[in-house]
Design a protein around this motif. Structure first.
Motif, PDB file in Angstrom:
ATOM      1  N   ALA A   7       1.313  -1.458   0.332  1.00 42.37           N
ATOM      2  CA  ALA A   7      -0.104  -0.143   0.279  1.00 42.37           C
ATOM      3  C   ALA A   7       0.903   1.373  -0.009  1.00 42.37           C
ATOM      4  N   LEU A   8       0.199   2.212  -0.815  1.00 40.52           N
ATOM      5  CA  LEU A   8       1.381   3.363  -1.185  1.00 40.52           C
ATOM      6  C   LEU A   8       0.122   4.489   0.027  1.00 40.52           C
ATOM      7  N   LEU A   9       0.739   4.853   0.842  1.00 39.88           N
ATOM      8  CA  LEU A   9      -0.428   6.602   1.596  1.00 39.88           C
ATOM      9  C   LEU A   9       0.311   7.577   1.672  1.00 39.88           C
ATOM     10  N   TRP A  10      -0.550   8.574   1.500  1.00 40.62           N
ATOM     11  CA  TRP A  10       0.558  10.241   1.286  1.00 40.62           C
ATOM     12  C   TRP A  10      -0.553  10.875   1.867  1.00 40.62           C
ATOM     13  N   SER A  11       0.022  12.133   3.116  1.00 43.67           N
ATOM     14  CA  SER A  11      -0.462  12.746   3.396  1.00 43.67           C
ATOM     15  C   SER A  11      -1.218  13.998   2.977  1.00 43.67           C
ATOM     16  N   GLN A  12      -1.986  15.200   3.159  1.00 37.01           N
ATOM     17  CA  GLN A  12      -2.371  16.000   3.536  1.00 37.01           C
ATOM     18  C   GLN A  12      -1.477  16.771   3.375  1.00 37.01           C
ATOM     19  N   GLU A  13      -1.170  17.733   2.312  1.00 40.92           N
ATOM     20  CA  GLU A  13      -0.062  19.193   2.439  1.00 40.92           C
ATOM     21  C   GLU A  13      -0.220  20.199   3.575  1.00 40.92           C
ATOM     22  N   VAL A  14       1.472  20.416   3.881  1.00 46.66           N
ATOM     23  CA  VAL A  14       0.897  20.980   5.395  1.00 46.66           C
ATOM     24  C   VAL A  14       2.444  22.070   4.662  1.00 46.66           C
ATOM     25  N   ASP A  15       1.638  23.459   5.042  1.00 46.88           N
ATOM     26  CA  ASP A  15       2.924  24.789   3.711  1.00 46.88           C
ATOM     27  C   ASP A  15       3.736  23.995   2.894  1.00 46.88           C
ATOM     28  N   GLY A  16       2.697  23.091   1.886  1.00 51.20           N
ATOM     29  CA  GLY A  16       3.003  22.974   0.234  1.00 51.20           C
ATOM     30  C   GLY A  16       3.654  21.650   0.653  1.00 51.20           C
ATOM     31  N   LEU A  17       4.138  21.038   1.548  1.00 48.75           N
ATOM     32  CA  LEU A  17       4.546  19.922   1.811  1.00 48.75           C
ATOM     33  C   LEU A  17       3.682  19.069   1.762  1.00 48.75           C
ATOM     34  N   ARG A  18       3.692  17.472   1.604  1.00 49.98           N
ATOM     35  CA  ARG A  18       3.650  16.066   1.780  1.00 49.98           C
ATOM     36  C   ARG A  18       4.248  15.181   2.117  1.00 49.98           C
ATOM     37  N   SER A  19       3.894  14.287   3.139  1.00 45.48           N
ATOM     38  CA  SER A  19       4.822  12.629   3.163  1.00 45.48           C
ATOM     39  C   SER A  19       4.649  11.642   2.889  1.00 45.48           C
ATOM     40  N   VAL A  20       5.487  10.964   1.751  1.00 46.21           N
ATOM     41  CA  VAL A  20       4.934   9.273   1.580  1.00 46.21           C
ATOM     42  C   VAL A  20       5.710   8.360   2.043  1.00 46.21           C
ATOM     43  N   TRP A  21       4.421   7.515   2.096  1.00 47.39           N
ATOM     44  CA  TRP A  21       5.211   5.783   3.378  1.00 47.39           C
ATOM     45  C   TRP A  21       4.786   4.381   2.299  1.00 47.39           C
ATOM     46  N   LEU A  22       5.443   3.737   2.169  1.00 45.00           N
ATOM     47  CA  LEU A  22       5.003   2.170   1.858  1.00 45.00           C
ATOM     48  C   LEU A  22       5.024   1.504   2.194  1.00 45.00           C
ATOM     49  N   TRP A  23       3.835   0.666   2.738  1.00 42.98           N
ATOM     50  CA  TRP A  23       3.843  -0.683   3.576  1.00 42.98           C
ATOM     51  C   TRP A  23       3.356  -1.612   3.150  1.00 42.98           C
ATOM     52  N   ARG A  24       3.288  -2.788   3.955  1.00 45.32           N
ATOM     53  CA  ARG A  24       4.029  -4.311   3.630  1.00 45.32           C
ATOM     54  C   ARG A  24       3.548  -4.632   4.212  1.00 45.32           C
ATOM     55  N   PRO A  25       1.850  -5.145   4.076  1.00 42.80           N
ATOM     56  CA  PRO A  25       1.238  -6.125   4.860  1.00 42.80           C
ATOM     57  C   PRO A  25       2.291  -7.534   5.751  1.00 42.80           C
ATOM     58  N   GLY A  26       2.118  -7.612   7.222  1.00 43.58           N
ATOM     59  CA  GLY A  26       2.783  -7.257   7.903  1.00 43.58           C
ATOM     60  C   GLY A  26       3.622  -7.152   8.637  1.00 43.58           C
ATOM     61  N   THR A  27       4.209  -6.435   8.512  1.00 41.14           N
ATOM     62  CA  THR A  27       5.318  -5.503   9.117  1.00 41.14           C
ATOM     63  C   THR A  27       4.621  -4.038   9.916  1.00 41.14           C
ATOM     64  N   SER A  28       5.733  -4.694  10.801  1.00 43.00           N
ATOM     65  CA  SER A  28       5.218  -3.270  11.691  1.00 43.00           C
ATOM     66  C   SER A  28       4.625  -1.328  11.327  1.00 43.00           C
ATOM     67  N   SER A  29       5.556  -1.052  10.147  1.00 46.80           N
ATOM     68  CA  SER A  29       5.233  -0.011  10.669  1.00 46.80           C
ATOM     69  C   SER A  29       5.394   1.051   8.291  1.00 46.80           C
ATOM     70  N   ALA A  30       5.337   1.179   8.076  1.00 44.20           N
ATOM     71  CA  ALA A  30       5.434   1.608   6.550  1.00 44.20           C
ATOM     72  C   ALA A  30       6.590   2.686   6.548  1.00 44.20           C
ATOM     73  N   ILE A  31       7.383   2.743   5.637  1.00 43.64           N
ATOM     74  CA  ILE A  31       8.203   3.018   5.180  1.00 43.64           C
ATOM     75  C   ILE A  31       8.521   4.585   4.702  1.00 43.64           C
ATOM     76  N   PRO A  32       9.290   5.117   5.032  1.00 40.92           N
ATOM     77  CA  PRO A  32       9.228   6.187   4.448  1.00 40.92           C
ATOM     78  C   PRO A  32       9.997   6.626   3.168  1.00 40.92           C
ATOM     79  N   LEU A  33       8.883   7.647   2.460  1.00 45.10           N
ATOM     80  CA  LEU A  33      10.048   7.827   1.168  1.00 45.10           C
ATOM     81  C   LEU A  33      10.031   9.170   1.473  1.00 45.10           C
ATOM     82  N   THR A  34       9.592  10.189   1.452  1.00 41.20           N
ATOM     83  CA  THR A  34       9.266  11.729   2.203  1.00 41.20           C
ATOM     84  C   THR A  34       8.747  12.359   2.950  1.00 41.20           C
TER      85      THR A  34
END
Length: 533
Positions: free
Chosen positions: A129-156
């Motif tokens: 699953a690919l997740l992304w946040s709302q923009e705050v001050d023009g910036l957003r965070s992006v994560w990659l998560w795989r089932p079975g893992t305890s946390s998503a990997i931050p991409l930016t």
């Protein structure tokens, strides 16, 4: 999820022929799969006033029976809002006050995997699953998560603008500002992305300007004004197209790209760069018109162009400009609708073109000249009119309004809407259309149906919410209607969240629904409900 609200359906979507039908009764302009009897039989569902429905379009046995489905509801998680459920229903992703949570289905516990996300894309096989946040001050965070893992990997943590990807999530791409006036394109190849080892590649850097990123399958389209680059997401290979004469676009699968300028559309093969065709949308009998948005491709064949302009050189400036939608292919450009501006949106989880009618520039507009419409990838109105020109769906009086919907099946072959028609007697009813040819009507005699209203599988039915008065209390019930019988799925503990998420899944058939309940102390709590279908 369907687009809801109240909008005029003035006469129908079929212009002049619709005018001929305005004086006809509703019965005269529909065909029914039965003998036209009203519904009366009920089992374990209360009185007909409780349920608020009677069926036009069949015998009492085949169209009017009401039954109780028994208990079909289960709460998946509490204090959460629904973000995503993968197609195979192996996991659910939800939003809570302190972040984004994931849980295995059907009985897994929720665990926090990332900060608060705005949106999620899941693969069809449920592997990521690919997740992304709302923009705050023009910036957003992006994560990659795989089932079975305890946390998503931050991409930016500082992406700007759109986050793009292909359906299989073989990559994720985004833009970052690196220093004064420098923007970089980053591409993450998800197959090799692991915690602590997920370095993106940087195929292109843009100095100055305001670049925008789009995706077509495995190909990225980077645009800065008219400067354009094509990027192969798998290899990082870059094709610099230079300064183009018009606004560039790319097809959903990335096999085609092109631009429009000076009243023409040009389409190219992405793999070879060769010109496939060039067509003219400008009407030679009119003054020059102009594009008002980037051309749209919702398949690999049709280019949809929104344009505006004057109908004559002498047109006074106070007269509003005209608007048209043209659909261009290798054969020609065809005008699909006028007096409308169109854009791509979604109904539920499928893309569709929505065309908003221009405001009427005069005191009175003919009913057939101002209507909103949904259209497919070719620009054709949904539902389609049969070749014979027989208009059955929809054709209401000029004052009829859609109160809820329309909602569509995945192939757009069927649609349903809640209609209020003052002729006759301000009647309220659910309409179900199939292929623009056949129509079934469920007359509402009690309280009005409400959202969610969606088609559900196994077999195909229309699901909707409708309040029921029982024992001096108002209960919120979910109902299904399969054109033959109305089934009470039971009373909800709370109400569906206004503008909340409703996701339909198959194998097994289920609906996942955002719910809200008022607590005894006056506060409200959220939960996610699973409805067994």
């Amino acid at each position: 999820m369907s687009l809801s609200g109240c909008r005029s359906f003035a006469g129908s979507n079929w212009k002049m022929l619709g005018l001929l039908l305005l004086g006809m009764s509703l019965t005269a302009c529909r065909t029914e799969p039965g003998d036209g009897g009203d519904a009366g039989t009920q089992e374990d569902a209360g009185t007909q006033e409780d349920a608020g429905a009677e069926v036009d379009g069949g015998t009492e046995e085949d169209a009017g029976t009401q039954v109780d489905a028994g208990a079909v509801f289960s709460t998946v998680t509490q204090d959460a809002r629904l973000l995503a459920v993968d197609v195979r229903q192996t996991f659910l992703i939800s939003l809570r006050a302190d972040g984004t949570y994931a849980q295995a289905l059907p009985e897994g516990g929720a665990m926090r995997i990332a900060d608060r996300a705005e949106a999620v894309h899941t693969t069809s096989d449920g592997s990521a699953a690919l997740l992304w946040s709302q923009e705050v001050d023009g910036l957003r965070s992006v994560w990659l998560w795989r089932p079975g893992t305890s946390s998503a990997i931050p991409l930016t943590l500082r992406s700007r603008g759109a986050v793009v990807h292909d359906a299989a999530l073989s990559y994720a791409a985004f833009l970052e500002e690196e220093g004064a006036g420098v923007t970089s394109l980053f591409v993450v190849r998800t197959a090799t992305c692991r915690p602590g080892n997920c370095a993106p590649i940087r195929p292109v850097q843009v100095e100055g300007g305001a670049p925008e990123l789009r995706a077509g399958g495995p190909t990225l389209l980077l645009v800065d004004g008219t400067k354009t680059w094509l990027v192969d997401a798998a290899t990082g290979g870059v094709t610099n197209l230079g300064e183009l004469p018009g606004k560039p676009f790319i097809s959903p699968l990335g096999t085609r790209y092109g631009w429009s300028a000076e009243g023409k559309v040009l389409l190219f093969d992405t793999a070879t760069g060769s010109l496939l065709w060039e067509q003219t949308w400008q009407n030679a009998k009119l003054p020059p018109w102009k594009l008002i948005s980037t051309p749209i491709m919702m398949d690999e064949v049709h280019v949809l162009v929104n344009v505006e302009g004057r109908y004559s050189e002498s047109q006074p400036p106070q007269v509003p400009l005209g608007h048209e939608l043209h659909a261009c292919t290798e054969q020609r450009c065809n005008e699909m609708t006028s007096a409308s501006i169109c854009w791509e949106t979604r109904t539920g989880e499928q893309p569709v073109l929505f065309c908003r009618a221009d405001p009427c520039p005069t005191v009175v507009c003919p009913p057939s000249t101002r209507f909103d419409s949904f259209r497919d990838a070719s620009g054709v109105s949904i539902p389609r009119v049969p070749p014979s020109g027989l208009v059955l769906a929809p054709s209401y009086s000029g004052q009829a309004a859609i109160l809820l919907g329309p909602t569509f099946t995945e192939d757009f072959a069927e649609e349903a809407a809640l209609i209020q028609d003052p002729q006759p007697l301000n009647r309220l009813y659910l309409d179900w259309f199939q292929g623009g040819v056949q129509r079934w009507t469920l007359v509402q005699t009690g309280t009005s149906p409400a959202a969610p209203m969606v088609f559900v599988p196994g077999p195909r039915r229309l699901l909707y919410r409708q309040p029921v008065a029982r024992n001096s209390k108002i209960e919120q019930h979910l109902w299904t209607w399969d054109r033959e019988q109305v089934v009470d799925l039971g009373a909800l503990d709370g109400v569906p969240v206004d503008q909340g998420t409703a996701l339909v899944r198959d194998h097994p058939p289920a609906l996942y629904l955002d719910m809200m309940k008022e607590n005894g102390d006056g506060t409200a709590s959220n939960s996610i409900l699973r409805v067994r279908l």
